[in-house]
Design an enzyme around this catalytic site. Structure first.
Site, PDB file in Angstrom:
ATOM      1  N   HIS A  53       0.861  -1.185   0.000  1.00 60.02           N
ATOM      2  CA  HIS A  53       0.000   0.000   0.000  1.00 60.02           C
ATOM      3  C   HIS A  53       0.902   1.241   0.000  1.00 60.02           C
ATOM      4  CE1 HIS A  53      -3.095  -2.843   1.900  1.00 60.02           C
ATOM      5  NE2 HIS A  53      -3.457  -2.612   0.648  1.00 60.02           N
ATOM      6  N   GLU A  56       1.659   3.606   3.086  1.00 62.92           N
ATOM      7  CA  GLU A  56       2.147   3.011   4.331  1.00 62.92           C
ATOM      8  C   GLU A  56       3.668   3.033   4.317  1.00 62.92           C
ATOM      9  OE1 GLU A  56       0.124  -0.761   4.521  1.00 62.92           O
ATOM     10  OE2 GLU A  56      -1.846   0.197   4.541  1.00 62.92           O
ATOM     11  N   HIS A 147       3.163  -3.656   6.798  1.00 67.41           N
ATOM     12  CA  HIS A 147       2.161  -2.607   6.544  1.00 67.41           C
ATOM     13  C   HIS A 147       2.039  -1.700   7.759  1.00 67.41           C
ATOM     14  CE1 HIS A 147      -0.133  -4.546   3.078  1.00 67.41           C
ATOM     15  NE2 HIS A 147       0.773  -5.456   3.398  1.00 67.41           N
ATOM     16  N   GLU A 210       1.099  -5.437  10.779  1.00 65.34           N
ATOM     17  CA  GLU A 210       0.534  -4.082  10.867  1.00 65.34           C
ATOM     18  C   GLU A 210       1.287  -3.384  11.991  1.00 65.34           C
ATOM     19  OE1 GLU A 210      -1.582  -2.890   8.753  1.00 65.34           O
ATOM     20  OE2 GLU A 210      -2.576  -4.641   7.870  1.00 65.34           O
TER      21      GLU A 210
HETATM   22 ZN   LIG Z   1      -1.505  -2.100   4.114  1.00 67.25          ZN
END
Ligand SMILES: [Zn+2]
Length: 321
Positions: A53, A56, A147, A210
């Site tokens: 992404h 990020e 991420h 994350e």
């Molecule tokens: Zn992500």
């Protein structure tokens, strides 16, 4: 060689695509795709991906100085390694994606989508990953996909593990704990994520990490990532995995909320934090006649987002294991 990140953001093929130093040989395979093979024989291969992404940026900032040290020979590595900057076009614009979320397209799911930047990119990544795992015969294959989350979270750092029939490598789970992850979420169904793809197709131990909240390049508070950074450097150097004081809380997915029609309503505030608990019987979402209600004593929401495209996931519900 200029910095791998700079060179990727510029979007030009480097003039030199392979080189070596006292530690090993590096090869540039594709835009945002680099491999490193140590001179010393190793029995483990690691895929480190970030920037799937484009907004990020913290894990990108975290990882890239280390990659440059690897290329210049300042540091070595105890793994055969592939480093991937997932979506260079989106990174350039610092947007989550250009046309569509690439992390829903893996495992051939791109075939159901019209032409787009991400559809093209995911095909390249699938090919590169295939080439990487088949270039060696290591007994241990790991994939860490790094991420940051869009929203606040009761567990600021957590891992999402793809569904797999086999049990997970305990060393892998131990490392995730040592990297400061407070929670591990175990999926119960296949998905179009990068980590599911490498787990399912190549039997890698894979995790989507994350690591805090998404912010623009330069605005990241990298001190929040210190624990993960140190654990990653230790892992790459081949250091033994330390015991962790507090084991991550484990969750499994109980239900997915899918936006199946334009009438879809998610009964949660815009700024609902990840891992917010809901009590049994609470109606979470409705879509015409269909409803998602809490069935267990308590369920916890992850990635709530009512604004996804039709047919996509508007949130996951979890229970503690
Ligand atoms: Zn992500």
């Amino acid at each position: 060689m200029v910095s791998f990140l700079t060179q990727t953001l510029v979007g030009q093929r480097p003039s030199v695509t392979t080189g070596g130093n006292s530690h090993g040989v590096w090869q540039w395979w594709e835009e945002g795709v680099l491999t490193f093979t140590p001179h010393k024989a190793v029995d483990q291969a690691l895929l480190l991906s970030t920037g799937i992404h484009g907004n990020e940026t913290a894990p990108v900032e975290l990882l890239m100085p280390w990659v440059d040290n690897l290329l210049s020979g300042k540091t070595g590595v105890a793994w055969r390694l592939m480093v991937v900057l997932g979506n260079p076009a989106a990174l350039r614009e610092q947007r989550r994606y250009v046309h569509t979320d690439i992390n829903r397209l893996f495992g051939g799911r791109w075939r159901q989508h019209p032409d787009s930047t991400e559809r093209e990119r995911v095909q390249i990544l699938e090919q590169m990953v295939h080439r990487f795992w088949h270039a060696g015969a290591e007994s241990r294959r790991w994939h860490l996909d790094m991420h940051t989350a869009i929203r606040d979270s009761f567990h600021p750092r957590f891992g999402v593990l793809p569904f797999r029939a086999d049990t997970y490598d305990t060393e892998f789970l131990r490392w995730l704990g040592s990297a400061g992850l407070e929670a591990l979420v175990f999926h119960q169904q296949p998905a179009g994520t990068f980590s599911h793809f490498t787990s399912e197709r190549f039997n890698a131990s894979s995790c989507t990490l994350e690591l805090g909240k998404a912010r623009p390049f330069g605005d990241n508070d990298l001190t929040a990532f210190t624990e993960t950074h140190h654990a990653l450097e230790a892992l790459l150097a081949g250091a033994p995995i330390p015991d962790v004081a507090t084991e991550p809380q484990r969750y499994r997915v109980t239900q997915q909320m899918i936006r199946q029609s334009p009438d879809f309503i998610l009964h949660m505030a815009e700024d609902t934090w990840n891992f917010t608990p809901f009590m049994k019987g609470t109606c979470l979402a409705e879509d015409g006649v269909r409803q998602n209600c809490v069935e267990k004593e308590e369920e916890y929401v992850l990635f709530p987002n009512p604004n996804v495209a039709l047919g996509l996931r508007a949130g996951l519900m979890l229970e503690k294991i």
